[in-house]
Write a protein that holds these residues in place. Structure first.
Motif, PDB file in Angstrom:
ATOM      1  N   TYR A 164       0.847  -1.206   0.000  1.00 47.44           N
ATOM      2  CA  TYR A 164       0.000   0.000   0.000  1.00 47.44           C
ATOM      3  C   TYR A 164       0.880   1.254   0.000  1.00 47.44           C
ATOM      4  O   TYR A 164       0.633   2.197  -0.735  1.00 47.44           O
ATOM      5  CB  TYR A 164      -0.883   0.051   1.262  1.00 47.44           C
TER       6      TYR A 164
ATOM      7  N   VAL B  80      -3.014  -3.242  -5.454  1.00 47.35           N
ATOM      8  CA  VAL B  80      -3.661  -3.506  -4.170  1.00 47.35           C
ATOM      9  C   VAL B  80      -5.122  -3.886  -4.376  1.00 47.35           C
ATOM     10  O   VAL B  80      -5.669  -4.744  -3.693  1.00 47.35           O
ATOM     11  CB  VAL B  80      -3.562  -2.272  -3.243  1.00 47.35           C
TER      12      VAL B  80
ATOM     13  N   VAL C  85      -1.573   7.085   1.692  1.00 41.20           N
ATOM     14  CA  VAL C  85      -2.424   5.951   1.316  1.00 41.20           C
ATOM     15  C   VAL C  85      -3.896   6.338   1.486  1.00 41.20           C
ATOM     16  O   VAL C  85      -4.729   6.108   0.596  1.00 41.20           O
ATOM     17  CB  VAL C  85      -2.104   4.709   2.181  1.00 41.20           C
TER      18      VAL C  85
ATOM     19  N   CYS D 261       2.633   1.796  -3.403  1.00 39.23           N
ATOM     20  CA  CYS D 261       1.740   2.215  -4.495  1.00 39.23           C
ATOM     21  C   CYS D 261       1.274   3.660  -4.319  1.00 39.23           C
ATOM     22  O   CYS D 261       0.922   4.328  -5.292  1.00 39.23           O
ATOM     23  CB  CYS D 261       0.526   1.300  -4.564  1.00 39.23           C
ATOM     24  N   ALA D 262       1.235   4.131  -3.071  1.00 39.66           N
ATOM     25  CA  ALA D 262       0.792   5.508  -2.821  1.00 39.66           C
ATOM     26  C   ALA D 262       1.990   6.367  -2.430  1.00 39.66           C
ATOM     27  O   ALA D 262       1.840   7.359  -1.718  1.00 39.66           O
ATOM     28  CB  ALA D 262      -0.261   5.517  -1.715  1.00 39.66           C
TER      29      ALA D 262
ATOM     30  N   THR E 170      -2.380   1.815  -7.191  1.00 38.31           N
ATOM     31  CA  THR E 170      -3.068   1.241  -6.031  1.00 38.31           C
ATOM     32  C   THR E 170      -4.230   0.361  -6.490  1.00 38.31           C
ATOM     33  O   THR E 170      -4.414  -0.750  -5.984  1.00 38.31           O
ATOM     34  CB  THR E 170      -3.584   2.365  -5.105  1.00 38.31           C
TER      35      THR E 170
END
Lengths: 135, 385
Positions: B98, B119, B163, B101-102, B115
């Motif tokens: 997480y 995710v 996130v 990805c963020a 994300t």
């Protein structure tokens, strides 16, 4: 944020450079112009910013409803003095500044003699379909 | 359907590949390919152990990619072909996914896309359709995002705040969407937030989940025919999803009990007070103003002040609301709309009509613009003798 970059055949502010119309360019100059445009679009696909690009014919007409049971009324071809849209490119970018940067690059497409045409592009943000917090 | 639950497996399977020595970018690509294969084949030929199937298929895709890359470069394989029998990946690995990805270095649109894919387990095509861009553009956006975070270690603690911001962006993008149209981004954001809440005990994660549930519970009543925006005061409260409201309130109460207040918990508290009220008139506006004060103490933002002015207008009357608005920059988004509403309540219809018209000209969304145009028309009609 999505933006429309609108290309006009006619209309918009006074041209910055006195460039002859495209039908007076050499075939090589036309090719160079088209290649520039398609390379530009390809590069935007690679940066993840490209949405759409379309060109319009210069021909067409205005149309309107003329009452129940009557055929629609047309007005056209377009008068020489009318603003005329040539086509557009839609981009999806992080900011207004990035949209301006890209429009500036697109406006540098080569014209007669291979020189940038400096054409005016109209840049307009899309209204989104999503309201912000309105409660 | 057999493919239900498939998406939930995606982050864990990426984790397995990374633990076996794959780099994040290649692992993510391999799992995406395996996911697309699963969506094609599972309906006719369901696997007995979906996760094992996905791991095996993704690992094969990964090895294929490594082999073709090494033959292209004439290099040795960088990874052992036999997977080590390592321990199963845990919650921490997924949580780090997480964060990656963020990652704060990513532009918002890229973090959102990555994300949703790594995710959320969505395919590139689904994400592209949801954001109305070509699939090739979305694929490039994701691949560039992965290049940008290349080499960042997966074992570092990350920034939970970014996130949560990414998930809230996804949720808001799906706020007014027609859920039958395409992938429902609001549902996706809630699903991913639930996964996240199971991985971490941060009360702000619970706060965001509660906030999204409380907004989502009102979704069916927020828009009328043709996508027409229906303001809170006019919504049919009997059609609010009481089950979802109850869940949102329970999640929020548990978070507030931890006594570590944050933005999302405060916003959720305001949403809960609205959800709890039988009508606008019976809403506890005094308590809502108090929550806005809490929110201002946490982050002093002009947007919060603007919303607070609306609440003050309800709690203490339109003049008090206008006074609260007085210090704010008139160029703020929605300032004119709020001022119009307060002037109308204060009885100055002429000024209200002007302001509604101004607000409709500067609106940034179609539903908002159309709503404000109708409001202008409504007030102008009242003005006619």
């Amino acid at each position: 944020m999505k933006y429309l970059m609108l290309k006009h055949y006619r209309g918009g502010p006074t041209p910055a450079v006195d460039s002859p119309p495209m039908d007076q360019w050499t075939p090589e100059e036309v090719d160079a112009h088209m290649t520039y445009m398609s390379d530009f679009a390809k590069r935007l696909v690679e940066t993840g910013e490209f949405v759409d690009s379309q060109a319009l014919s210069a021909e067409g007409a205005f149309v309107r409803h003329d009452g129940e049971g009557r055929p629609p009324v047309t007005d056209g071809p377009f008068a020489e003095t009318k603003d005329l849209i040539a086509g557009w490119m839609i981009i999806d970018v992080e900011s207004w500044d990035r949209a301006l940067e890209l429009a500036g690059e697109l406006s540098a497409a080569p014209g007669a003699g291979g020189r940038p045409i400096h054409e005016w592009l109209e840049v307009r943000p899309f209204l989104t379909g999503v309201p912000g917090n309105t409660e | 359907m057999i493919t239900d639950g498939l998406r939930e497996l995606v982050p864990a399977v990426i984790g397995v590949l990374v633990r076996r020595g794959a780099d994040f970018a290649s692992a993510e690509d391999a799992v995406q390919e395996a996911l697309i294969r699963a969506l094609e084949t599972w309906p006719d030929d369901p696997p007995r152990d979906p996760k094992a199937w996905l791991v095996a298929a993704a690992w094969r895709k990964f090895l294929d990619a490594v082999r073709s890359e090494s033959s292209r470069q004439g290099r040795e394989l960088a990874v052992d072909l036999e997977p080590p029998a390592g321990p199963v990946t845990g919650a921490d690995d997924t949580l780090r996914l997480y964060f990656l990805c963020a990652h704060p270095t990513l532009p918002a649109a890229s973090a959102v896309a990555l994300t949703l894919r790594a995710v959320g387990g969505l395919t590139t095509r689904q994400i592209a359709t949801a954001y109305l861009v070509p699939e090739a553009t979305m694929a490039q956006r994701i691949s560039r995002a992965k290049k940008r975070i290349e080499g960042l270690p997966l074992d570092q603690p990350g920034d939970l705040g970014t996130v949560l911001r990414v998930l809230y962006l996804v949720f808001n993008e799906g706020y007014g969407a027609d859920s039958t149209e395409h992938t429902d981004l609001a549902d996706e954001a809630i699903r991913i937030a639930r996964q996240l809440a199971a991985l971490t005990d941060d009360p702000e994660v619970a706060g965001l989940l509660a906030l999204m549930l409380l907004h989502h519970a009102r979704r069916a009543t927020r828009t009328g025919a043709g996508g027409r925006l229906i303001p809170l005061a006019e919504q049919d409260r009997s059609r609010w999803d009481t089950g979802m409201i109850a869940e949102g309130v329970a999640v929020l109460q548990a978070a507030l009990a931890r006594d570590r207040l944050g933005d999302y918990q405060a916003q959720a508290a305001i949403a809960a007070l609205h959800a709890d009220a039988p009508s606008t008139a019976e809403t506890d506006w005094v308590q809502i103003v108090e929550w806005y004060d809490e929110l201002l103490a946490l982050t002093d933002s002009p947007v919060v002040r603007l919303n607070r002015a609306v609440a003050v207008g309800e709690a203490d009357g339109a003049q008090a609301g206008l006074a609260a608005l007085a210090d704010l920059d008139p160029d703020l988004p929605r300032h004119a709309a709020v001022a119009a509403h307060l002037h109308e309540r204060a009885g100055d219809l002429a000024r209200a009509a002007e302001l509604y018209a101004e607000a409709s000209r500067t609106a940034t969304s179609v539903p908002e613009r159309d709503h404000l145009t109708r409001e202008t028309a409504r007030v102008r009609q009242l003005l006619r003798p």
